[in-house]
Design an enzyme around this catalytic site. Structure first.
Site, PDB file in Angstrom:
ATOM      1  N   ASP A   1       0.820  -1.212   0.000  1.00  0.00           N
ATOM      2  CA  ASP A   1       0.000   0.000   0.000  1.00  0.00           C
ATOM      3  C   ASP A   1       0.853   1.262   0.000  1.00  0.00           C
ATOM      4  O   ASP A   1       0.652   2.175   0.818  1.00  0.00           O
ATOM      5  CB  ASP A   1      -0.942   0.016   1.217  1.00  0.00           C
ATOM      6  CG  ASP A   1      -1.743  -1.260   1.346  1.00  0.00           C
ATOM      7  OD1 ASP A   1      -2.206  -1.773   0.317  1.00  0.00           O
ATOM      8  OD2 ASP A   1      -1.896  -1.763   2.481  1.00  0.00           O
TER       9      ASP A   1
ATOM     10  N   GLU B   1     -11.381   1.267  -4.170  1.00  0.00           N
ATOM     11  CA  GLU B   1     -10.956   1.732  -2.843  1.00  0.00           C
ATOM     12  C   GLU B   1      -9.688   2.535  -3.018  1.00  0.00           C
ATOM     13  O   GLU B   1      -9.258   2.815  -4.141  1.00  0.00           O
ATOM     14  CB  GLU B   1     -10.721   0.532  -1.911  1.00  0.00           C
ATOM     15  CG  GLU B   1      -9.709  -0.449  -2.456  1.00  0.00           C
ATOM     16  CD  GLU B   1      -9.561  -1.712  -1.628  1.00  0.00           C
ATOM     17  OE1 GLU B   1      -9.715  -1.632  -0.401  1.00  0.00           O
ATOM     18  OE2 GLU B   1      -9.267  -2.771  -2.205  1.00  0.00           O
TER      19      GLU B   1
END
Length: 532
Positions: free
Chosen positions: A15, A184
């Site tokens: 991430d 997302e």
């Protein structure tokens, strides 16, 4: 130009949030249940990276005790407003439930390695938030969730304006975009008169990707690009898989880059597995005639080698870590002298045994990331366990349901049955000190091998990883002696097991004392070497 080799951050660095401040590029990555919280790396040339610090205090109260495995701190987003670094992130306290049960926080600092402000909670619609700064205004982007029966778990991207000083919401939260495919991880930028939403698409596994939407107005409406910017969902043969969760960054000379997560799978008889976890990669990006970002090499598959518009700037060799600093990591709390002592015996780490390996509260475990598919770990341990509830040793760790450990512990004399903690035995020998090799895999704990060792002597333990195989050994009479058969290292991955997993394999040391929490073990000479 500089040639970089992906992944640029290798082994459990998922991430990524990539930004540029002056001549430096910074990447913040998820830390989940591990400390240090939100590690940050930096580079001047995008090819050579160094640990630059972490967001100290990101866990409110200094603890993540009780958070589930692969819970904790998800997907931090780093930003710079011209004066300060900002970070927003979510502490996730349930995994795999209809409810997100989370809290989103914001913290600031003038230097990533310095003091970060105490985290302040903001509107907590979902995980993977981001901040957008424009003309002195501050906007919080997030995913929203509809937990109701029949609701959509990923119910769209929302934005809320925040007061820059109080972080209170200004006005209502607005829906920016909904999409049939899971989206997302929103990141927002402005370029050539457009607002671009850079979105993670398809979940964080094999279907992962990056999709872009744009609008003339910050609050929408947004139109989706008809094709992905990045994905490997269509080709399992691409070396860098799971490519997604991206962020666009502009270089000083007006060129563009995409930081994203990826993974390098092992191909096993059970399918593809990624024990190194998800990692950080960088791609070169151009803009097409219609104003959409595209990978410079064409298509949407990530490249392993990328020429980037920088001058090579190799970093000096990293100094040996002082104390228990990076690359050491610990579970759910930072190392504390009360259980991880580096001063009582110079050159050694003394661990005080606490809870067992399945605890979410008090694990005496220190570990480092495994960064390549070939690796070797070694450590010397000295301890005197007097009951089977005491143990200490070397561990390959993913989570409490997936680990391999070689531990110095106690056992009844050979041939005598297990009789509990009050065992006295019939032989009069007081039991024996042994090395116990244990394999843990989702509800099944198996003792693979037991080897007697001298009671008072230090013993050197080791493990060699070759692809999907891990072979444990110890040093006897100056030579390595194998213990047990080869074990399946690939089970220590996101891709094995029935529950959600998001971290990566670690190698380290641990100790436990389930009764008195007083047993100690001394470790020295820990070494983890990884090679491609």
């Amino acid at each position: 130009m500089t040639l970089l080799h992906n992944p640029v951050l290798r082994g459990f660095a998922p991430d990524p949030s990539l930004i540029r401040v002056g001549d430096w590029y910074y990447v913040a990555t998820s830390s989940f249940e591990w400390f240090p919280t939100i590690p940050v790396h930096r580079s001047r040339d995008l090819a050579h990276w160094e640990y630059a610090g972490h967001v100290r205090g990101a866990a409110p109260g200094g603890s993540l005790a009780g958070v589930p495995d692969s819970g904790g701190i998800w997907a931090p987003s780093l930003s710079w407003d011209g004066e300060r670094f900002w970070v927003t992130y979510t502490v996730v306290r349930s995994v795999g439930t209809p409810y997100f049960d989370l809290d989103t926080y914001v913290s600031t600092a003038t230097e990533v390695s310095g003091a970060w402000s105490a985290p302040r909670r903001v509107a907590s619609h979902g995980f993977d938030p981001a901040l957008f700064h424009e003309d002195g205004r501050l906007w919080l982007l997030n995913l929203q969730n509809d937990h109701r029966p029949g609701g959509r778990r990923f119910a769209g991207i929302v934005v809320t304006e925040l007061d820059r000083e109080t972080l209170a919401p200004l006005g209502r939260t607005r829906l920016l975009l909904q999409h049939d495919r899971l989206i997302e991880g929103p990141k927002l930028l402005r370029h050539a008169g457009w607002y671009y939403l850079v979105l993670a698409e398809g979940g964080t596994g094999w279907e992962h990707g990056v999709r872009v939407a744009r609008s003339r107005e910050l609050t929408g409406p947004y139109e989706l690009d008809e094709r992905p910017l990045l994905t490997t969902r269509d080709d399992p043969g691409v070396p860098l898989q799971k490519a997604g969760h991206g962020e666009l960054v502009e270089t000083p000379d007006g060129q563009w880059l995409l930081g994203h997560l990826t993974a390098r799978p092992l191909h096993t008889p059970q399918g593809r597995r990624c024990p190194l976890g998800r990692e950080t990669a960088i791609q070169a990006v151009t803009w097409d005639a219609e104003g959409w970002p595209r990978l410079r090499q064409g298509g949407w598959h990530p490249a392993v080698e990328v020429d980037v518009p920088t001058r090579p700037h190799p970093l000096p060799p990293a100094a040996p870590p002082e104390g228990l600093s990076w690359p050491w990591s610990s579970l759910r709390e930072p190392p504390d002298p009360s259980w991880a002592d580096t001063t009582s015996r110079p050159g050694w780490i003394r661990l005080r045994g606490r809870h067992g390996p399945e605890s979410r509260w008090a694990s005496s475990l220190l570990a480092q990331r495994v960064t390549e598919h070939r690796a070797e770990a070694e450590v010397t341990v000295e301890a005197r366990p007097v009951t089977f509830t005491q143990a200490a040793g070397l561990v390959l760790w993913y989570n409490p349901e997936a680990y391999l450990s070689l531990d110095l512990t106690w056992a009844e004399p050979e041939g005598e049955r297990q009789c509990g903690q009050q065992w006295r035995g019939t032989s009069g020998t007081g039991g024996r000190t042994v090395l116990s090799l244990v394999e843990r895999d989702e509800g099944d704990t198996r003792q693979v091998a037991v080897v007697d060792v001298p009671v008072a002597a230090a013993v050197t333990l080791g493990v060699t990883v070759e692809g999907a195989e891990a072979r444990f050994w110890h040093v006897r009479d100056g030579a390595r002696t194998s213990i047990g058969p080869a074990l399946d290292f690939s089970r220590l991955s996101d891709d094995h097991g029935s529950r959600l997993r998001f971290t990566g394999a670690m190698a380290g040391i641990h100790a436990r004392d389930l009764v008195d929490a007083a047993f100690t073990a001394d470790f020295t000479g820990f070494r983890l070497t990884c090679s491609g």
